[in-house]
Design an enzyme around this catalytic site. Structure first.
Site: not given
Length: 130
Positions: A38, A76-78, A81
């Site tokens: 994501f 989830v791409c940090i 995010a």
């Protein structure tokens, strides 16, 4: 066939629902999902703070249920995010924020996870985006 799936759009976008339906169909068809990644506004799909109007499908919750039940690797791409205030416990502590809106089954990690997934998959399928 092994798929890596990247989602770039928020839960209210039609492409988020399409990605979920594709992922469900892929597994039902006997295929494998190496990783769900994501990115950009797609990180909102992992946020437990998203509130969906009663007359709409709660796609974020559907993603959470799907990833949990199928025991998939939901990354989830940090960076995306953090930029959007989507934080797990570790990042909330690191940046001294009180809100935590990401927990299991999601994992915050770097873009390298997408690269690794592409190396392991037969196909990368992307939904949403610029």
């Amino acid at each position: 066939m092994k798929f890596a799936i990247a989602l770039f759009s928020a839960p209210h976008a039609p492409s988020s629902r399409r990605a979920l339906l594709f992922a469900q169909a892929a597994l039902a068809g006997g295929h494998q999902i190496v990783r769900l990644f994501f990115y950009q506004d797609g990180v909102y799909n992992a946020s437990s703070s998203v509130v969906t109007p009663q007359d709409e499908q709660d796609v974020a919750q559907q993603w959470r249920t799907f990833v949990s039940e199928q025991q998939l690797d939901g990354v989830v791409c940090i960076a995306a995010a953090l930029r959007r205030g989507v934080l797990d416990e570790t990042e909330a502590k690191r940046y001294q924020r009180s809100a935590i809106n990401v927990d299991a089954p999601w994992q915050l990690s770097g873009l390298g996870q997408l690269h690794d997934a592409v190396q392991d998959a037969d196909r990368l399928i992307c939904f949403g985006g610029p």
